[in-house]
Design a protein around this motif. Structure first.
Motif, PDB file in Angstrom:
ATOM      1  N   HIS A   1       0.710  -1.111  -0.031  1.00  0.00           N
ATOM      2  CA  HIS A   1      -0.012   0.037   0.053  1.00  0.00           C
ATOM      3  C   HIS A   1       0.997   1.239  -0.071  1.00  0.00           C
ATOM      4  CE1 HIS A   1      -3.444   2.485   0.874  1.00  0.00           C
ATOM      5  NE2 HIS A   1      -3.040   2.879   1.897  1.00  0.00           N
ATOM      6  N   ILE A   2       1.703   1.428   1.008  1.00  0.00           N
ATOM      7  CA  ILE A   2       2.593   2.558   1.151  1.00  0.00           C
ATOM      8  C   ILE A   2       3.696   2.781   0.072  1.00  0.00           C
ATOM      9  CG2 ILE A   2       4.070   3.798   2.582  1.00  0.00           C
ATOM     10  CD1 ILE A   2       1.168   4.105   3.251  1.00  0.00           C
ATOM     11  N   PRO A   3       4.124   1.600  -0.389  1.00  0.00           N
ATOM     12  CA  PRO A   3       5.298   1.889  -1.644  1.00  0.00           C
ATOM     13  C   PRO A   3       4.586   2.347  -2.808  1.00  0.00           C
ATOM     14  CG  PRO A   3       5.912  -0.056  -0.400  1.00  0.00           C
ATOM     15  CD  PRO A   3       4.451   0.364   0.386  1.00  0.00           C
ATOM     16  N   HIS A   4       3.527   1.725  -3.071  1.00  0.00           N
ATOM     17  CA  HIS A   4       2.806   2.418  -4.282  1.00  0.00           C
ATOM     18  C   HIS A   4       2.424   3.781  -4.496  1.00  0.00           C
ATOM     19  CE1 HIS A   4       0.210   2.472  -7.663  1.00  0.00           C
ATOM     20  NE2 HIS A   4      -0.800   2.954  -6.860  1.00  0.00           N
ATOM     21  N   ARG A   5       2.411   4.285  -3.055  1.00  0.00           N
ATOM     22  CA  ARG A   5       1.896   5.656  -2.843  1.00  0.00           C
ATOM     23  C   ARG A   5       3.184   6.465  -3.017  1.00  0.00           C
ATOM     24  NH1 ARG A   5      -1.921   2.620  -2.348  1.00  0.00           N
ATOM     25  NH2 ARG A   5      -4.167   3.313  -2.679  1.00  0.00           N
ATOM     26  N   VAL A   6       4.322   5.970  -2.590  1.00  0.00           N
ATOM     27  CA  VAL A   6       5.512   6.585  -2.646  1.00  0.00           C
ATOM     28  C   VAL A   6       6.036   6.732  -4.077  1.00  0.00           C
ATOM     29  CG1 VAL A   6       8.153   6.282  -2.043  1.00  0.00           C
ATOM     30  CG2 VAL A   6       6.347   5.788  -0.143  1.00  0.00           C
ATOM     31  N   ASN A   7       5.653   5.803  -4.759  1.00  0.00           N
ATOM     32  CA  ASN A   7       5.937   5.996  -6.300  1.00  0.00           C
ATOM     33  C   ASN A   7       5.243   6.958  -7.145  1.00  0.00           C
ATOM     34  OD1 ASN A   7       8.001   3.962  -6.674  1.00  0.00           O
ATOM     35  ND2 ASN A   7       6.766   2.291  -6.538  1.00  0.00           N
ATOM     36  N   LEU A   8       3.971   7.062  -6.495  1.00  0.00           N
ATOM     37  CA  LEU A   8       3.234   8.145  -6.792  1.00  0.00           C
ATOM     38  C   LEU A   8       3.606   9.545  -6.317  1.00  0.00           C
ATOM     39  CD1 LEU A   8      -0.348   6.757  -6.369  1.00  0.00           C
ATOM     40  CD2 LEU A   8       0.860   6.990  -8.602  1.00  0.00           C
ATOM     41  N   LEU A   9       4.025   9.634  -5.235  1.00  0.00           N
ATOM     42  CA  LEU A   9       4.757  10.679  -4.467  1.00  0.00           C
ATOM     43  C   LEU A   9       5.832  11.494  -5.232  1.00  0.00           C
ATOM     44  CD1 LEU A   9       5.012  12.663  -2.211  1.00  0.00           C
ATOM     45  CD2 LEU A   9       6.374  10.988  -1.190  1.00  0.00           C
ATOM     46  N   THR A  10       6.619  10.593  -5.819  1.00  0.00           N
ATOM     47  CA  THR A  10       8.003  10.677  -6.140  1.00  0.00           C
ATOM     48  C   THR A  10       8.058  10.933  -7.579  1.00  0.00           C
ATOM     49  OG1 THR A  10       8.897   8.379  -6.068  1.00  0.00           O
ATOM     50  CG2 THR A  10       9.170   9.780  -4.294  1.00  0.00           C
ATOM     51  N   THR A  11       7.001  10.468  -8.364  1.00  0.00           N
ATOM     52  CA  THR A  11       7.203  10.520  -9.872  1.00  0.00           C
ATOM     53  C   THR A  11       7.386  11.842 -10.530  1.00  0.00           C
ATOM     54  OG1 THR A  11       5.859   9.761 -11.829  1.00  0.00           O
ATOM     55  CG2 THR A  11       4.620  10.772 -10.294  1.00  0.00           C
ATOM     56  N   PHE A  12       6.874  12.746 -10.130  1.00  0.00           N
ATOM     57  CA  PHE A  12       7.272  14.112 -10.264  1.00  0.00           C
ATOM     58  C   PHE A  12       8.498  14.603 -10.462  1.00  0.00           C
ATOM     59  CE2 PHE A  12       7.678  18.792 -10.165  1.00  0.00           C
ATOM     60  CZ  PHE A  12       7.020  19.243 -11.684  1.00  0.00           C
ATOM     61  N   ARG A  13       9.436  14.361  -9.235  1.00  0.00           N
ATOM     62  CA  ARG A  13      10.774  14.714  -8.839  1.00  0.00           C
ATOM     63  C   ARG A  13      11.481  13.615  -9.570  1.00  0.00           C
ATOM     64  NH1 ARG A  13      12.375  12.837  -3.158  1.00  0.00           N
ATOM     65  NH2 ARG A  13      12.418  10.744  -4.456  1.00  0.00           N
ATOM     66  N   GLU A  14      11.153  12.480  -9.988  1.00  0.00           N
ATOM     67  CA  GLU A  14      11.991  11.458 -10.644  1.00  0.00           C
ATOM     68  C   GLU A  14      11.999  11.891 -12.113  1.00  0.00           C
ATOM     69  OE1 GLU A  14      13.805   9.229  -9.204  1.00  0.00           O
ATOM     70  OE2 GLU A  14      13.284  10.105  -7.554  1.00  0.00           O
ATOM     71  N   ARG A  15      11.006  12.544 -12.673  1.00  0.00           N
ATOM     72  CA  ARG A  15      10.884  12.906 -14.260  1.00  0.00           C
ATOM     73  C   ARG A  15      11.153  14.315 -14.444  1.00  0.00           C
ATOM     74  NH1 ARG A  15       8.933   9.830 -18.508  1.00  0.00           N
ATOM     75  NH2 ARG A  15       7.940   7.703 -17.607  1.00  0.00           N
ATOM     76  N   TYR A  16      10.876  15.197 -13.459  1.00  0.00           N
ATOM     77  CA  TYR A  16      11.152  16.830 -13.883  1.00  0.00           C
ATOM     78  C   TYR A  16      11.766  17.465 -12.756  1.00  0.00           C
ATOM     79  CZ  TYR A  16       7.279  14.957 -16.693  1.00  0.00           C
ATOM     80  OH  TYR A  16       6.674  14.441 -17.668  1.00  0.00           O
ATOM     81  N   GLY A  17      12.294  16.881 -11.651  1.00  0.00           N
ATOM     82  CA  GLY A  17      12.997  17.464 -10.542  1.00  0.00           C
ATOM     83  C   GLY A  17      14.605  18.087 -11.072  1.00  0.00           C
ATOM     84  N   PRO A  18      15.280  18.433 -10.283  1.00  0.00           N
ATOM     85  CA  PRO A  18      16.621  19.168 -10.661  1.00  0.00           C
ATOM     86  C   PRO A  18      17.440  17.985 -11.131  1.00  0.00           C
ATOM     87  CG  PRO A  18      16.053  19.303  -8.326  1.00  0.00           C
ATOM     88  CD  PRO A  18      14.876  18.663  -8.853  1.00  0.00           C
ATOM     89  N   LYS A  19      17.326  16.734 -10.683  1.00  0.00           N
ATOM     90  CA  LYS A  19      18.460  15.711 -11.233  1.00  0.00           C
ATOM     91  C   LYS A  19      17.326  14.484 -11.604  1.00  0.00           C
ATOM     92  CE  LYS A  19      22.105  16.895  -8.146  1.00  0.00           C
ATOM     93  NZ  LYS A  19      22.622  16.797  -7.001  1.00  0.00           N
ATOM     94  N   PRO A  20      16.642  14.691 -12.917  1.00  0.00           N
ATOM     95  CA  PRO A  20      15.480  13.788 -13.278  1.00  0.00           C
ATOM     96  C   PRO A  20      16.312  12.357 -13.420  1.00  0.00           C
ATOM     97  CG  PRO A  20      15.882  15.195 -14.849  1.00  0.00           C
ATOM     98  CD  PRO A  20      16.682  15.909 -13.722  1.00  0.00           C
ATOM     99  N   SER A  21      15.732  11.321 -12.779  1.00  0.00           N
ATOM    100  CA  SER A  21      16.328  10.233 -13.327  1.00  0.00           C
ATOM    101  C   SER A  21      15.790   9.426 -14.691  1.00  0.00           C
ATOM    102  CB  SER A  21      16.070   8.962 -12.138  1.00  0.00           C
ATOM    103  OG  SER A  21      14.655   8.838 -11.980  1.00  0.00           O
ATOM    104  N   ARG A  22      14.672  10.068 -14.902  1.00  0.00           N
ATOM    105  CA  ARG A  22      13.993  10.022 -16.277  1.00  0.00           C
ATOM    106  C   ARG A  22      13.365  11.002 -16.822  1.00  0.00           C
ATOM    107  NH1 ARG A  22       9.578   5.375 -15.913  1.00  0.00           N
ATOM    108  NH2 ARG A  22       9.659   5.468 -18.106  1.00  0.00           N
ATOM    109  N   PRO A  23      14.215  11.851 -17.475  1.00  0.00           N
ATOM    110  CA  PRO A  23      13.895  13.150 -17.936  1.00  0.00           C
ATOM    111  C   PRO A  23      12.791  12.799 -19.015  1.00  0.00           C
ATOM    112  CG  PRO A  23      16.031  12.799 -18.235  1.00  0.00           C
ATOM    113  CD  PRO A  23      15.543  11.507 -17.657  1.00  0.00           C
ATOM    114  N   GLY A  24      11.584  13.569 -19.057  1.00  0.00           N
ATOM    115  CA  GLY A  24      10.450  13.316 -19.705  1.00  0.00           C
ATOM    116  C   GLY A  24      10.049  14.459 -20.457  1.00  0.00           C
ATOM    117  N   TYR A  25       9.489  15.452 -19.902  1.00  0.00           N
ATOM    118  CA  TYR A  25       8.853  16.536 -20.581  1.00  0.00           C
ATOM    119  C   TYR A  25       9.665  17.421 -21.323  1.00  0.00           C
ATOM    120  CZ  TYR A  25       5.769  20.414 -21.536  1.00  0.00           C
ATOM    121  OH  TYR A  25       5.124  21.395 -22.290  1.00  0.00           O
TER     122      TYR A  25
END
Length: 176
Positions: free
Chosen positions: A10-34
């Motif tokens: 339950h919680i890890p799934h929501r952690v993935n949802l929490l961090t998706t913006f940071r992971e793709r669009y944050g200062p050091k994106p692990s998966r640059p997207g947009y």
């Protein structure tokens, strides 16, 4: 729901949802997207779900933005819930603790955005201060902080590690 289901699924799934913006669009994106010119839907969806998950986790730890605080009144602040939503050994995230952190104003802005623009709880004010790239730091700060709180207030008191739960096969995000 058992403790293992809550902390391993339950919680890890929501952690993935929490961090998706940071992971793709944050200062050091692990998966640059947009990129400019691409459809913005994934960008907006990532941003919105991250805001909602900040709100979700704060609620799980007993802190919320009261509905009466949704108007244009100045001085709206987070409040402690009367009761934590689960019987798991979760440490309360207090107003005093929140206000003592330099990221409080960012968290408050994200909570307002989650309630107003994303969840549309109130029609009065659907605008929020997290619209431009220069303002994304508020969301990134809140994501980082909430992720720290998940370990210290949810996993730690239950003698568990969030980083371990995130390595379980069902919780690993494909980094391709």
């Amino acid at each position: 729901m058992t403790g293992d289901e809550y902390f391993n699924d339950h919680i890890p799934h929501r952690v993935n949802l929490l961090t998706t913006f940071r992971e793709r669009y944050g200062p050091k994106p692990s998966r640059p997207g947009y990129r400019d010119g691409e459809p913005p839907d994934f960008f907006r969806c990532s941003k919105d779900i991250s805001m909602l998950m900040v709100r979700f986790f704060c609620t799980e730890m007993g802190l919320h933005l009261p509905k009466r605080g949704m108007g244009k009144k100045q001085g709206v602040e987070l409040e402690e819930s009367h009761k934590l939503p689960h019987s798991f050994n979760i440490q309360r995230f207090t107003v005093l603790e929140a206000k003592s952190d330099s990221r409080y104003q960012s968290l408050l802005a994200v909570m307002k955005a989650a309630n107003r623009a994303v969840a549309h709880i109130e029609d009065l004010d659907v605008n929020h201060p997290i619209q431009t790239e220069a303002e994304h730091y508020m969301l990134i700060d809140s994501i980082d902080w909430v992720e720290e709180l998940i370990q210290s207030h949810m996993y730690g008191p239950n003698r568990r590690l969030l980083k371990h739960a995130m390595t379980l096969p069902q919780n690993v995000m494909d980094r391709r």
